[in-house]
Each structure stands twice: as structure tokens, then as C-alpha cells.
Write a protein that holds these residues in place. Structure first.
Motif, PDB file in Angstrom:
ATOM      1  N   GLY A  13       0.836  -1.189   0.000  1.00  0.00           N
ATOM      2  CA  GLY A  13       0.000   0.000   0.000  1.00  0.00           C
ATOM      3  C   GLY A  13       0.874   1.242   0.000  1.00  0.00           C
ATOM      4  N   ASP A  14       0.559   2.185   0.886  1.00  0.00           N
ATOM      5  CA  ASP A  14       1.320   3.432   1.023  1.00  0.00           C
ATOM      6  C   ASP A  14       1.901   3.485   2.430  1.00  0.00           C
ATOM      7  OD1 ASP A  14       2.351   5.995   1.015  1.00  0.00           O
ATOM      8  OD2 ASP A  14       0.418   6.997   0.765  1.00  0.00           O
ATOM      9  N   PRO A  15       3.026   2.789   2.655  1.00  0.00           N
ATOM     10  CA  PRO A  15       3.571   2.683   4.010  1.00  0.00           C
ATOM     11  C   PRO A  15       3.876   4.031   4.665  1.00  0.00           C
ATOM     12  CG  PRO A  15       4.709   1.173   2.541  1.00  0.00           C
ATOM     13  CD  PRO A  15       3.830   2.038   1.686  1.00  0.00           C
ATOM     14  N   ALA A  16       4.289   5.015   3.888  1.00  0.00           N
ATOM     15  CA  ALA A  16       4.615   6.322   4.471  1.00  0.00           C
ATOM     16  C   ALA A  16       3.372   7.009   5.024  1.00  0.00           C
ATOM     17  CB  ALA A  16       5.315   7.209   3.440  1.00  0.00           C
ATOM     18  N   SER A  17       2.198   6.618   4.562  1.00  0.00           N
ATOM     19  CA  SER A  17       0.937   7.119   5.135  1.00  0.00           C
ATOM     20  C   SER A  17       0.397   6.177   6.205  1.00  0.00           C
ATOM     21  CB  SER A  17      -0.121   7.288   4.042  1.00  0.00           C
ATOM     22  OG  SER A  17       0.273   8.253   3.114  1.00  0.00           O
ATOM     23  N   THR A  18       0.651   4.895   6.030  1.00  0.00           N
ATOM     24  CA  THR A  18       0.161   3.898   6.982  1.00  0.00           C
ATOM     25  C   THR A  18       0.779   4.098   8.362  1.00  0.00           C
ATOM     26  OG1 THR A  18      -0.240   2.264   5.254  1.00  0.00           O
ATOM     27  CG2 THR A  18       0.053   1.423   7.495  1.00  0.00           C
ATOM     28  N   ASP A  53      10.706  -2.400  -0.515  1.00  0.00           N
ATOM     29  CA  ASP A  53      11.362  -1.949   0.703  1.00  0.00           C
ATOM     30  C   ASP A  53      10.317  -1.634   1.768  1.00  0.00           C
ATOM     31  OD1 ASP A  53      13.858  -2.186  -0.440  1.00  0.00           O
ATOM     32  OD2 ASP A  53      14.100  -0.045  -0.815  1.00  0.00           O
ATOM     33  N   PHE A  54      10.756  -1.673   3.013  1.00  0.00           N
ATOM     34  CA  PHE A  54       9.886  -1.385   4.150  1.00  0.00           C
ATOM     35  C   PHE A  54      10.072   0.049   4.628  1.00  0.00           C
ATOM     36  CE2 PHE A  54       9.637  -5.927   4.358  1.00  0.00           C
ATOM     37  CZ  PHE A  54       8.435  -6.200   4.995  1.00  0.00           C
ATOM     38  N   VAL A  55       9.020   0.601   5.162  1.00  0.00           N
ATOM     39  CA  VAL A  55       9.097   1.822   5.956  1.00  0.00           C
ATOM     40  C   VAL A  55       8.946   1.365   7.403  1.00  0.00           C
ATOM     41  CG1 VAL A  55       8.081   4.065   6.481  1.00  0.00           C
ATOM     42  CG2 VAL A  55       8.192   3.270   4.102  1.00  0.00           C
ATOM     43  N   ASN A  56       9.891   1.778   8.243  1.00  0.00           N
ATOM     44  CA  ASN A  56       9.919   1.343   9.644  1.00  0.00           C
ATOM     45  C   ASN A  56       9.937   2.538  10.582  1.00  0.00           C
ATOM     46  OD1 ASN A  56      11.868  -0.822   8.067  1.00  0.00           O
ATOM     47  ND2 ASN A  56      10.471  -1.760   9.520  1.00  0.00           N
ATOM     48  N   ALA A  57       9.513   2.296  11.803  1.00  0.00           N
ATOM     49  CA  ALA A  57       9.520   3.312  12.850  1.00  0.00           C
ATOM     50  C   ALA A  57       9.398   2.600  14.192  1.00  0.00           C
ATOM     51  CB  ALA A  57       8.361   4.288  12.660  1.00  0.00           C
ATOM     52  N   ALA A  58       9.414   3.386  15.260  1.00  0.00           N
ATOM     53  CA  ALA A  58       9.214   2.843  16.608  1.00  0.00           C
ATOM     54  C   ALA A  58       8.380   3.821  17.421  1.00  0.00           C
ATOM     55  CB  ALA A  58      10.553   2.585  17.294  1.00  0.00           C
ATOM     56  N   ALA A  59       7.703   3.279  18.414  1.00  0.00           N
ATOM     57  CA  ALA A  59       6.871   4.087  19.311  1.00  0.00           C
ATOM     58  C   ALA A  59       7.163   3.708  20.752  1.00  0.00           C
ATOM     59  CB  ALA A  59       5.389   3.843  19.013  1.00  0.00           C
ATOM     60  N   ARG A  60       7.047   4.702  21.631  1.00  0.00           N
ATOM     61  CA  ARG A  60       7.111   4.471  23.071  1.00  0.00           C
ATOM     62  C   ARG A  60       5.728   4.801  23.613  1.00  0.00           C
ATOM     63  NH1 ARG A  60      11.451   7.532  24.908  1.00  0.00           N
ATOM     64  NH2 ARG A  60      10.136   9.356  25.072  1.00  0.00           N
ATOM     65  N   ILE A  61       5.139   3.846  24.332  1.00  0.00           N
ATOM     66  CA  ILE A  61       3.830   4.085  24.914  1.00  0.00           C
ATOM     67  C   ILE A  61       3.869   3.832  26.418  1.00  0.00           C
ATOM     68  CG2 ILE A  61       2.654   3.472  22.759  1.00  0.00           C
ATOM     69  CD1 ILE A  61       1.694   0.907  24.202  1.00  0.00           C
ATOM     70  N   GLU A  62       2.910   4.430  27.070  1.00  0.00           N
ATOM     71  CA  GLU A  62       2.673   4.193  28.491  1.00  0.00           C
ATOM     72  C   GLU A  62       1.369   3.402  28.551  1.00  0.00           C
ATOM     73  OE1 GLU A  62       3.087   7.385  31.873  1.00  0.00           O
ATOM     74  OE2 GLU A  62       1.202   7.675  30.786  1.00  0.00           O
ATOM     75  N   THR A  63       1.335   2.335  29.352  1.00  0.00           N
ATOM     76  CA  THR A  63       0.141   1.489  29.370  1.00  0.00           C
ATOM     77  C   THR A  63      -0.042   0.828  30.734  1.00  0.00           C
ATOM     78  OG1 THR A  63      -1.014  -0.305  28.208  1.00  0.00           O
ATOM     79  CG2 THR A  63       1.380  -0.553  28.487  1.00  0.00           C
ATOM     80  N   THR A  64      -1.295   0.542  31.041  1.00  0.00           N
ATOM     81  CA  THR A  64      -1.592  -0.297  32.205  1.00  0.00           C
ATOM     82  C   THR A  64      -1.981  -1.697  31.770  1.00  0.00           C
ATOM     83  OG1 THR A  64      -3.900   0.419  32.268  1.00  0.00           O
ATOM     84  CG2 THR A  64      -2.338   1.667  33.626  1.00  0.00           C
ATOM     85  N   LEU A  65      -2.020  -1.936  30.460  1.00  0.00           N
ATOM     86  CA  LEU A  65      -2.325  -3.276  29.959  1.00  0.00           C
ATOM     87  C   LEU A  65      -1.170  -4.222  30.278  1.00  0.00           C
ATOM     88  CD1 LEU A  65      -3.723  -2.481  26.388  1.00  0.00           C
ATOM     89  CD2 LEU A  65      -5.033  -3.035  28.456  1.00  0.00           C
ATOM     90  N   ALA A  66      -1.483  -5.459  30.570  1.00  0.00           N
ATOM     91  CA  ALA A  66      -0.459  -6.492  30.728  1.00  0.00           C
ATOM     92  C   ALA A  66       0.157  -6.764  29.360  1.00  0.00           C
ATOM     93  CB  ALA A  66      -1.096  -7.759  31.293  1.00  0.00           C
ATOM     94  N   PHE A  75      -2.199  -6.820  17.604  1.00  0.00           N
ATOM     95  CA  PHE A  75      -2.730  -7.688  16.550  1.00  0.00           C
ATOM     96  C   PHE A  75      -4.041  -7.132  15.999  1.00  0.00           C
ATOM     97  CE2 PHE A  75      -0.529 -11.826  18.187  1.00  0.00           C
ATOM     98  CZ  PHE A  75       0.661 -11.416  17.609  1.00  0.00           C
ATOM     99  N   ALA A  76      -4.883  -6.578  16.862  1.00  0.00           N
ATOM    100  CA  ALA A  76      -6.152  -5.991  16.418  1.00  0.00           C
ATOM    101  C   ALA A  76      -5.904  -4.796  15.502  1.00  0.00           C
ATOM    102  CB  ALA A  76      -6.999  -5.588  17.630  1.00  0.00           C
ATOM    103  N   ILE A  77      -4.903  -3.974  15.826  1.00  0.00           N
ATOM    104  CA  ILE A  77      -4.564  -2.836  14.960  1.00  0.00           C
ATOM    105  C   ILE A  77      -4.059  -3.344  13.612  1.00  0.00           C
ATOM    106  CG2 ILE A  77      -2.979  -0.888  14.642  1.00  0.00           C
ATOM    107  CD1 ILE A  77      -3.143  -0.475  17.717  1.00  0.00           C
ATOM    108  N   GLU A  78      -3.202  -4.347  13.622  1.00  0.00           N
ATOM    109  CA  GLU A  78      -2.724  -4.918  12.352  1.00  0.00           C
ATOM    110  C   GLU A  78      -3.906  -5.355  11.485  1.00  0.00           C
ATOM    111  OE1 GLU A  78       1.598  -6.890  13.550  1.00  0.00           O
ATOM    112  OE2 GLU A  78      -0.156  -8.190  13.395  1.00  0.00           O
ATOM    113  N   GLN A  79      -4.888  -6.007  12.088  1.00  0.00           N
ATOM    114  CA  GLN A  79      -6.065  -6.460  11.338  1.00  0.00           C
ATOM    115  C   GLN A  79      -6.853  -5.283  10.783  1.00  0.00           C
ATOM    116  OE1 GLN A  79      -8.048  -9.145  14.087  1.00  0.00           O
ATOM    117  NE2 GLN A  79      -7.130 -10.903  13.062  1.00  0.00           N
ATOM    118  N   GLN A  80      -6.965  -4.197  11.561  1.00  0.00           N
ATOM    119  CA  GLN A  80      -7.665  -2.998  11.076  1.00  0.00           C
ATOM    120  C   GLN A  80      -6.999  -2.459   9.818  1.00  0.00           C
ATOM    121  OE1 GLN A  80      -7.634  -0.130  14.249  1.00  0.00           O
ATOM    122  NE2 GLN A  80      -8.766  -1.458  15.642  1.00  0.00           N
ATOM    123  N   PHE A  81      -5.692  -2.648   9.710  1.00  0.00           N
ATOM    124  CA  PHE A  81      -4.936  -2.152   8.563  1.00  0.00           C
ATOM    125  C   PHE A  81      -4.794  -3.214   7.467  1.00  0.00           C
ATOM    126  CE2 PHE A  81      -4.020   1.101  11.578  1.00  0.00           C
ATOM    127  CZ  PHE A  81      -3.704   2.238  10.836  1.00  0.00           C
ATOM    128  N   GLY A  82      -5.548  -4.296   7.570  1.00  0.00           N
ATOM    129  CA  GLY A  82      -5.585  -5.297   6.519  1.00  0.00           C
ATOM    130  C   GLY A  82      -4.469  -6.317   6.546  1.00  0.00           C
TER     131      GLY A  82
END
Length: 160
Positions: A13-18, A53-66, A75-82
Motif C-alpha cells: 500500500g502506502d507505508p509512508a501514510s500507513t 522496501d519497508f518503511v519502519n519506525a518505533a513508538a514508546r507508549i505508556e500502558t496499564t495493559l499487561a 494484533f487488532a490494529i494490524e487487522q484494522q490495517f488489513g
């Protein structure tokens, strides 16, 4: 609250937008908040060549989820993006990998933390260095100590 680091990658698709849309999706994960995002990087595929080629990045999040619940959210987000899980190291619309969760070391059939190959891949280490150059990787030392080992891997920062 825990601090987690997530790798993002896409080459269909358009990884730079994804990836910017995926950052927004990470910020909407329940009981979590996006704290920082890296620049975008362009890298050659690893393992399975003959794909874009791949477009890559990283994120730092704060969470209370295990960790397992956070993995489910990724995995749910990956599915939302097809995302369709098929060939290992194959092309994908979005790949989200849980790299680190605080300083926890976890080995289960479903989840290994820290991510077992994060220290070997420039497309993971360089975006992580954008977030915290002094980051400690449990059992591996500092992120900065691993950067020279991946210096020859084909990756370049994209102008944002």
C-alpha cells in the motif's frame, strides 16, 4: 504504568501514510498513551527478498495493559490495517512488534520479551535510538552498544 516500545513496519500500500495512521491507532489503545514516535526509515527487506522496501519506525507508549493484552491490541490494529499473516518475513500492510515492556523478560509460546532479534536489526535499533539512545535491553546491554554492529545494514532516514 509500564513503558513499552513497539516496532512498526509496512511495505504494501502506502507505508509512508500507513505508519502515521498506525501511530494514531496506538494512541487510541485502551489504558495506553503514545508518548513518543521515531522518524520514518526506509529499509531493504530481511530474509525474503524480491519484495518492496519497508518503511519502519518505533513508538514508546505508556500502558496499564499487561504484556499479553497489549500484544492482543497490537494484533487488532494490524487487522484494522488489513494485515494477513502468511509467509514469514513476507510483505505486509502493517507489522507491529512488541519489543520491550519495562525491563521484563518473558518467554512464552506467544510472546518473547525483549524481542529476540531486536538487537540485530538496524530497522529496529535506529528508530529506537530516536526515542532513547541510552535504552537498556534486558540481557543485552544498551541499545547504543549494538548500533555499530548494524551500521552496514541498508537503511536510511526519510525526510518527514
Amino acid at each position: 504504568m509500564a513503558i513499552a516500545y513497539i516496532a512498526l513496519g509496512a511495505n504494501l500500500g502506502d507505508p509512508a501514510s500507513t505508519l502515521p495512521a498506525a501511530f494514531a491507532a496506538l494512541d487510541s489503545v485502551p489504558d495506553s498513551r503514545l508518548l513518543a514516535r521515531s522518524a520514518l526509515y526506509l529499509s531493504a527487506p530481511v530474509g525474503l527478498t524480491g519484495q518492496p522496501d519497508f518503511v519502519n519506525a518505533a513508538a514508546r507508549i505508556e500502558t496499564t495493559l499487561a504484556p499479553a493484552a497489549l500484544l492482543d491490541a497490537l494484533f487488532a490494529i494490524e487487522q484494522q490495517f488489513g494485515r494477513l499473516r502468511g509467509e514469514r518475513n513476507g510483505p505486509r500492510t502493517l507489522d507491529l512488534d512488541l519489543l520491550l515492556y519495562d525491563q521484563q523478560v518473558i518467554t512464552t509460546p506467544r510472546l518473547t520479551l525483549p524481542h529476540p532479534r531486536l538487537h540485530l536489526r538496524a530497522f529496529v535499533l535506529l528508530p529506537l535510538a530516536d526515542l532513547d539512545h541510552a535504552l537498556s535491553i534486558p540481557g543485552r546491554g544498551t541499545l547504543a552498544a549494538w548500533l555499530p554492529a548494524v551500521a552496514t545494514q541498508g537503511i536510511r532516514r526519510l525526510d518527514a
